[in-house]
Design an enzyme around this catalytic site. Structure first.
Site, mmCIF file in Angstrom:
data_model
loop_
_atom_site.group_PDB
_atom_site.id
_atom_site.type_symbol
_atom_site.label_atom_id
_atom_site.label_comp_id
_atom_site.label_asym_id
_atom_site.label_seq_id
_atom_site.Cartn_x
_atom_site.Cartn_y
_atom_site.Cartn_z
ATOM 1 N N GLY A 12 9.186 4.134 10.509
ATOM 2 C CA GLY A 12 10.761 3.780 10.955
ATOM 3 C C GLY A 12 11.562 3.205 9.935
ATOM 4 N N GLY A 13 12.011 1.950 9.786
ATOM 5 C CA GLY A 13 12.886 1.086 8.955
ATOM 6 C C GLY A 13 12.302 1.609 7.587
ATOM 7 C CD GLU B 42 5.334 4.719 16.788
ATOM 8 O OE1 GLU B 42 5.440 5.264 15.024
ATOM 9 O OE2 GLU B 42 6.707 4.983 17.274
ATOM 10 C CD GLU C 227 13.359 3.632 18.791
ATOM 11 O OE1 GLU C 227 14.131 4.728 18.714
ATOM 12 O OE2 GLU C 227 12.489 2.319 17.910
ATOM 13 N N GLY D 22 10.251 -2.237 14.534
ATOM 14 C CA GLY D 22 11.838 -2.165 14.063
ATOM 15 C C GLY D 22 11.588 -4.388 14.437
ATOM 16 C CG ASN E 149 11.447 8.094 13.391
ATOM 17 O OD1 ASN E 149 12.805 8.966 13.845
ATOM 18 N ND2 ASN E 149 10.862 7.144 15.179
ATOM 19 C CD1 TRP E 150 13.989 8.536 7.679
ATOM 20 C CD2 TRP E 150 16.038 8.878 6.322
ATOM 21 N NE1 TRP E 150 14.116 8.491 5.861
ATOM 22 C CE2 TRP E 150 15.527 9.428 5.315
ATOM 23 C CE3 TRP E 150 17.551 9.663 6.699
ATOM 24 C CZ2 TRP E 150 15.785 9.644 4.800
ATOM 25 C CZ3 TRP E 150 17.748 10.349 5.120
ATOM 26 C CH2 TRP E 150 17.146 9.597 4.146
ATOM 27 C CE LYS E 151 12.857 3.768 14.478
ATOM 28 N NZ LYS E 151 12.061 2.465 15.496
ATOM 29 C CG HIS F 244 9.765 7.404 19.218
ATOM 30 N ND1 HIS F 244 10.027 5.958 19.589
ATOM 31 C CD2 HIS F 244 9.536 6.558 17.927
ATOM 32 C CE1 HIS F 244 10.489 4.908 18.406
ATOM 33 N NE2 HIS F 244 10.552 5.355 17.402
ATOM 34 C CB SER G 214 6.052 -3.652 12.259
ATOM 35 O OG SER G 214 7.320 -4.356 12.104
#
Ligand code: PEP
Length: 245
Positions: free
Chosen positions: A226-227, A160, A92, A166, A9-11, A90, A205
């Site tokens: 993610g990251g 999640e 966020e 993150g 997930n590149w957000k 998600h 993470s």
């Protein structure tokens, strides 16, 4: 036996200059796992051309087929751009855009109707976990946001924990296995035998160092990342860890 799925997930990251990372990740996808990247809308069409066995998806979709929804993107538009899947729900978006379970369910159904596969996210906040309510919160989210006619052909879930996204913090393996078991038990109530086929990803993470242990937990069928999905250097080791299980 559920085939592992590793999705990135590149957000709100990624420009055309980063398509080289998509190419490098695509070149490293082994035949034994499913791998996907959920990109910003702006990159989907050009990434599809570079993707090979890597599936390209979106991070959200609007629940309506079309209409006066300024700034939103429909499932048909995603299909038109070449996307094969989308994330819905998600945390966020649940937090920043105040998306409700009902809305998330409608988004999943709209995506499926248009022919997209769907990754449905659920997860508890730290406050909810500290209050001993994590399983209750997450299984309630599953019940309320699971699309109708849920099937493993097009749907996967992602657990999640909000506090693990993150932050570099992850739940213990025992906590991951317990939550995934609770989600599968809830799915059995909701969709019967199909629950054994539905993939439940872990997200929060995940990196090259912890992927093998997290992905090896009972009832964990892959990862949402993610990251560590932003570069081939960080993402490929997670895909490789999944391929070894
Ligand atoms: C995510 O946002 O879905 C996620 C899992 O992020 P990270 O891997 O950076 O914690």
């Amino acid at each position: 036996m559920r085939r592992k799925l590793v999705a990135g997930n590149w957000k709100m990251h990624g420009l055309k200059a980063d398509l080289g990372e998509v190419r490098a990740i695509a070149a490293a996808v082994p035949g034994s796992v499913d791998a996907a990247l959920c990109l910003p809308f702006t990159l989907i069409a050009s990434a599809v051309e570079a993707a090979g066995a890597l599936q390209i998806g979106a991070q959200d979709v609007h629940e309506a087929e079309k209409g006066a929804h300024t700034g939103c993107v429909s499932a048909a538009m995603l299909v038109d751009a070449g996307a094969g899947l989308t994330i819905v729900g998600h945390s966020e978006r649940r937090a920043d855009q105040h998306e409700t379970d009902n809305q998330v369910k409608a988004k999943g159904e709209a995506a499926h109707k248009a022919g997209l596969r769907v990754i449905l996210c659920v997860g508890e906040t730290l406050e909810e976990r500290d209050a001993g309510r994590a399983e209750q919160v997450v299984t309630a989210q599953v019940a309320a946001s699971l699309p109708e006619a849920a099937s493993a052909e097009w749907l996967a879930l992602a657990y999640e924990p909000v506090w693990a996204i993150g932050t570099g913090r992850t739940p213990t393996e025992a906590d991951v296995a317990a939550m995934h078991g609770a989600i599968r038990a809830k799915l059995r109530e909701l969709v019967g035998g199909e629950a054994e086929r539905l993939r439940i990803l872990y997200g929060g993470s995940v990196n090259g160092a912890n992927a093998a242990s997290l992905l090896g937990c009972a009832d964990v069928d892959g990862a949402l990342v993610g990251g560590a999905s932003l570069t081939a250097e960080k993402f490929v080791p997670i895909i490789e860890a999944a391929a070894k299980l």
